[in-house]
Scaffold this motif. Structure first.
Motif, PDB file in Angstrom:
ATOM      1  N   THR A 105       6.659   8.724  -2.940  1.00  0.00           N
ATOM      2  CA  THR A 105       6.161   7.498  -2.323  1.00  0.00           C
ATOM      3  C   THR A 105       6.531   6.346  -3.247  1.00  0.00           C
ATOM      4  O   THR A 105       6.490   6.488  -4.463  1.00  0.00           O
ATOM      5  CB  THR A 105       4.623   7.562  -2.163  1.00  0.00           C
ATOM      6  OG1 THR A 105       4.303   8.637  -1.279  1.00  0.00           O
ATOM      7  CG2 THR A 105       4.065   6.263  -1.601  1.00  0.00           C
ATOM      8  N   ILE A 106       6.883   5.223  -2.672  1.00  0.00           N
ATOM      9  CA  ILE A 106       7.192   4.013  -3.441  1.00  0.00           C
ATOM     10  C   ILE A 106       6.060   3.017  -3.216  1.00  0.00           C
ATOM     11  O   ILE A 106       5.649   2.794  -2.080  1.00  0.00           O
ATOM     12  CB  ILE A 106       8.518   3.358  -2.976  1.00  0.00           C
ATOM     13  CG1 ILE A 106       9.674   4.359  -2.962  1.00  0.00           C
ATOM     14  CG2 ILE A 106       8.840   2.127  -3.806  1.00  0.00           C
ATOM     15  CD1 ILE A 106      10.034   4.955  -4.280  1.00  0.00           C
ATOM     16  N   VAL A 107       5.569   2.418  -4.308  1.00  0.00           N
ATOM     17  CA  VAL A 107       4.622   1.308  -4.199  1.00  0.00           C
ATOM     18  C   VAL A 107       5.284   0.096  -4.833  1.00  0.00           C
ATOM     19  O   VAL A 107       5.676   0.124  -5.996  1.00  0.00           O
ATOM     20  CB  VAL A 107       3.275   1.612  -4.893  1.00  0.00           C
ATOM     21  CG1 VAL A 107       2.374   0.374  -4.856  1.00  0.00           C
ATOM     22  CG2 VAL A 107       2.574   2.789  -4.223  1.00  0.00           C
ATOM     23  N   CYS A 108       5.422  -0.950  -4.029  1.00  0.00           N
ATOM     24  CA  CYS A 108       6.012  -2.208  -4.506  1.00  0.00           C
ATOM     25  C   CYS A 108       4.885  -3.164  -4.854  1.00  0.00           C
ATOM     26  O   CYS A 108       4.101  -3.548  -3.989  1.00  0.00           O
ATOM     27  CB  CYS A 108       6.906  -2.814  -3.429  1.00  0.00           C
ATOM     28  SG  CYS A 108       8.323  -1.785  -3.028  1.00  0.00           S
ATOM     29  N   ASP A 109       4.802  -3.513  -6.121  1.00  0.00           N
ATOM     30  CA  ASP A 109       3.736  -4.375  -6.619  1.00  0.00           C
ATOM     31  C   ASP A 109       4.111  -5.843  -6.405  1.00  0.00           C
ATOM     32  O   ASP A 109       4.684  -6.481  -7.274  1.00  0.00           O
ATOM     33  CB  ASP A 109       3.507  -4.072  -8.105  1.00  0.00           C
ATOM     34  CG  ASP A 109       2.330  -4.834  -8.690  1.00  0.00           C
ATOM     35  OD1 ASP A 109       1.627  -5.519  -7.939  1.00  0.00           O
ATOM     36  OD2 ASP A 109       2.126  -4.737  -9.909  1.00  0.00           O
ATOM     37  N   ALA A 110       3.813  -6.346  -5.213  1.00  0.00           N
ATOM     38  CA  ALA A 110       4.014  -7.761  -4.870  1.00  0.00           C
ATOM     39  C   ALA A 110       5.463  -8.216  -5.045  1.00  0.00           C
ATOM     40  O   ALA A 110       5.732  -9.255  -5.626  1.00  0.00           O
ATOM     41  CB  ALA A 110       3.056  -8.647  -5.665  1.00  0.00           C
ATOM     42  N   ILE A 111       6.396  -7.444  -4.502  1.00  0.00           N
ATOM     43  CA  ILE A 111       7.807  -7.848  -4.501  1.00  0.00           C
ATOM     44  C   ILE A 111       7.932  -9.092  -3.619  1.00  0.00           C
ATOM     45  O   ILE A 111       7.394  -9.131  -2.517  1.00  0.00           O
ATOM     46  CB  ILE A 111       8.701  -6.703  -3.974  1.00  0.00           C
ATOM     47  CG1 ILE A 111       8.524  -5.442  -4.809  1.00  0.00           C
ATOM     48  CG2 ILE A 111      10.155  -7.144  -3.879  1.00  0.00           C
ATOM     49  CD1 ILE A 111       9.252  -5.364  -6.092  1.00  0.00           C
ATOM     50  N   ARG A 112       8.664 -10.102  -4.093  1.00  0.00           N
ATOM     51  CA  ARG A 112       8.692 -11.397  -3.419  1.00  0.00           C
ATOM     52  C   ARG A 112       9.987 -11.683  -2.653  1.00  0.00           C
ATOM     53  O   ARG A 112      10.023 -12.536  -1.782  1.00  0.00           O
ATOM     54  CB  ARG A 112       8.501 -12.523  -4.442  1.00  0.00           C
ATOM     55  CG  ARG A 112       7.206 -12.464  -5.208  1.00  0.00           C
ATOM     56  CD  ARG A 112       7.145 -13.508  -6.324  1.00  0.00           C
ATOM     57  NE  ARG A 112       8.178 -13.260  -7.324  1.00  0.00           N
ATOM     58  CZ  ARG A 112       9.167 -14.095  -7.612  1.00  0.00           C
ATOM     59  NH1 ARG A 112       9.261 -15.248  -7.026  1.00  0.00           N
ATOM     60  NH2 ARG A 112      10.069 -13.785  -8.510  1.00  0.00           N
ATOM     61  N   VAL A 140      12.823   9.428   0.699  1.00  0.00           N
ATOM     62  CA  VAL A 140      11.460   9.041   0.336  1.00  0.00           C
ATOM     63  C   VAL A 140      10.553   9.182   1.559  1.00  0.00           C
ATOM     64  O   VAL A 140      10.964   8.876   2.684  1.00  0.00           O
ATOM     65  CB  VAL A 140      11.444   7.588  -0.202  1.00  0.00           C
ATOM     66  CG1 VAL A 140      10.042   7.023  -0.281  1.00  0.00           C
ATOM     67  CG2 VAL A 140      12.150   7.524  -1.549  1.00  0.00           C
ATOM     68  N   GLU A 141       9.322   9.640   1.344  1.00  0.00           N
ATOM     69  CA  GLU A 141       8.385   9.829   2.455  1.00  0.00           C
ATOM     70  C   GLU A 141       7.770   8.528   2.957  1.00  0.00           C
ATOM     71  O   GLU A 141       7.617   8.332   4.157  1.00  0.00           O
ATOM     72  CB  GLU A 141       7.255  10.780   2.044  1.00  0.00           C
ATOM     73  CG  GLU A 141       7.694  12.216   1.952  1.00  0.00           C
ATOM     74  CD  GLU A 141       6.560  13.163   1.645  1.00  0.00           C
ATOM     75  OE1 GLU A 141       5.467  12.715   1.232  1.00  0.00           O
ATOM     76  OE2 GLU A 141       6.765  14.372   1.819  1.00  0.00           O
ATOM     77  N   LYS A 142       7.392   7.626   2.031  1.00  0.00           N
ATOM     78  CA  LYS A 142       6.643   6.431   2.446  1.00  0.00           C
ATOM     79  C   LYS A 142       6.802   5.321   1.414  1.00  0.00           C
ATOM     80  O   LYS A 142       6.996   5.578   0.234  1.00  0.00           O
ATOM     81  CB  LYS A 142       5.162   6.787   2.598  1.00  0.00           C
ATOM     82  CG  LYS A 142       4.321   5.707   3.229  1.00  0.00           C
ATOM     83  CD  LYS A 142       2.924   6.221   3.522  1.00  0.00           C
ATOM     84  CE  LYS A 142       2.128   5.218   4.323  1.00  0.00           C
ATOM     85  NZ  LYS A 142       0.817   5.732   4.701  1.00  0.00           N
ATOM     86  N   ILE A 143       6.672   4.091   1.898  1.00  0.00           N
ATOM     87  CA  ILE A 143       6.698   2.901   1.028  1.00  0.00           C
ATOM     88  C   ILE A 143       5.445   2.090   1.292  1.00  0.00           C
ATOM     89  O   ILE A 143       5.030   1.923   2.445  1.00  0.00           O
ATOM     90  CB  ILE A 143       7.918   2.004   1.312  1.00  0.00           C
ATOM     91  CG1 ILE A 143       9.223   2.795   1.283  1.00  0.00           C
ATOM     92  CG2 ILE A 143       7.966   0.844   0.321  1.00  0.00           C
ATOM     93  CD1 ILE A 143      10.425   1.988   1.775  1.00  0.00           C
ATOM     94  N   PHE A 144       4.847   1.558   0.224  1.00  0.00           N
ATOM     95  CA  PHE A 144       3.733   0.616   0.331  1.00  0.00           C
ATOM     96  C   PHE A 144       4.214  -0.750  -0.153  1.00  0.00           C
ATOM     97  O   PHE A 144       4.787  -0.865  -1.232  1.00  0.00           O
ATOM     98  CB  PHE A 144       2.554   1.049  -0.551  1.00  0.00           C
ATOM     99  CG  PHE A 144       1.765   2.192   0.002  1.00  0.00           C
ATOM    100  CD1 PHE A 144       0.612   1.964   0.739  1.00  0.00           C
ATOM    101  CD2 PHE A 144       2.166   3.504  -0.214  1.00  0.00           C
ATOM    102  CE1 PHE A 144      -0.132   3.027   1.248  1.00  0.00           C
ATOM    103  CE2 PHE A 144       1.432   4.567   0.287  1.00  0.00           C
ATOM    104  CZ  PHE A 144       0.284   4.323   1.021  1.00  0.00           C
ATOM    105  N   ASN A 158       8.440   5.710   6.894  1.00  0.00           N
ATOM    106  CA  ASN A 158       7.072   5.232   7.043  1.00  0.00           C
ATOM    107  C   ASN A 158       6.767   4.182   5.986  1.00  0.00           C
ATOM    108  O   ASN A 158       7.182   4.324   4.831  1.00  0.00           O
ATOM    109  CB  ASN A 158       6.081   6.390   6.896  1.00  0.00           C
ATOM    110  CG  ASN A 158       6.163   7.360   8.047  1.00  0.00           C
ATOM    111  OD1 ASN A 158       6.427   6.969   9.182  1.00  0.00           O
ATOM    112  ND2 ASN A 158       5.958   8.625   7.761  1.00  0.00           N
ATOM    113  N   TYR A 159       6.045   3.160   6.383  1.00  0.00           N
ATOM    114  CA  TYR A 159       5.626   2.136   5.431  1.00  0.00           C
ATOM    115  C   TYR A 159       4.246   1.637   5.810  1.00  0.00           C
ATOM    116  O   TYR A 159       3.803   1.799   6.947  1.00  0.00           O
ATOM    117  CB  TYR A 159       6.635   0.990   5.348  1.00  0.00           C
ATOM    118  CG  TYR A 159       6.736   0.169   6.605  1.00  0.00           C
ATOM    119  CD1 TYR A 159       5.952  -0.978   6.769  1.00  0.00           C
ATOM    120  CD2 TYR A 159       7.607   0.528   7.623  1.00  0.00           C
ATOM    121  CE1 TYR A 159       6.047  -1.728   7.926  1.00  0.00           C
ATOM    122  CE2 TYR A 159       7.699  -0.225   8.784  1.00  0.00           C
ATOM    123  CZ  TYR A 159       6.923  -1.345   8.928  1.00  0.00           C
ATOM    124  OH  TYR A 159       7.012  -2.088  10.074  1.00  0.00           O
TER     125      TYR A 159
END
Length: 169
Positions: free
Chosen positions: A19-26, A43-47, A72-73
């Motif tokens: 899973t990918i988590v993007c910390d406030a990508i602008r 990748v299964e999912k992105i946040f 999925n996101y």
């Protein structure tokens, strides 16, 4: 030698417990490339943070090139709550970040983790709360610059992670 087209190439189409988590990508292009790279590596999912550019943004759509529908996101509102929830679901949170505790990417054993979250920091400030991660990895660099674009870091990391996972399975 003949250059192949997309129609000539048949990928394995394998999913990995990533899973990918993007910390406030602008940047819209970074959001679009996150979709494209993540889909390419199974990748299964992105946040994405709720304030990041939307999947309806024209630059996001053009850069993602039809991969938005393939992965999925989810949008999140609270970074710390999202990370805590992912930990409770059995994920190991791995920050792609230069810290005094970072392990070189090629020395990190991704196969020891059943479910992996790769955490990408904001383009300007990095990861919001580095103390929430279980580990940090760094990509060795040999030039003067000590950082690279967040999506380039993701691509290199996904290559290493999926390579290790595919070999071990």
């Amino acid at each position: 030698m003949k250059q192949l087209t997309h129609k000539d190439v048949k990928n394995k189409q394998q999913k990995f417990p990533i899973t990918i988590v993007c910390d406030a990508i602008r940047t819209p292009e970074n959001i679009g490339m996150c979709f494209r790279i993540s889909e390419s590596f199974g990748v299964e999912k992105i946040f994405f943070h709720k304030n990041s550019p939307s999947v309806e943004n024209r630059k996001v759509i053009n850069t993602a090139r039809n991969t938005i529908q393939e992965i999925n996101y989810e949008l999140y509102h609270n970074f710390e709550e999202t990370i805590q929830q992912l930990k409770e679901e059995g994920n190991t949170i791995i920050g792609i970040e230069i810290t005094d505790k970072s392990i070189n990417i090629q020395d990190f054993d991704f196969t020891n983790h059943k479910k992996i979250v790769l955490l990408l920091g904001n383009e300007r400030n990095g990861i919001e709360n580095i103390n929430l991660v279980d580990a940090t990895i760094a990509i060795p660099m040999y030039g003067r610059n000590s950082s690279m674009n967040v999506i380039h870091s993701l691509a290199i990391t996904l290559y290493e992670v999926t390579n290790q996972l595919a070999v071990s399975s």
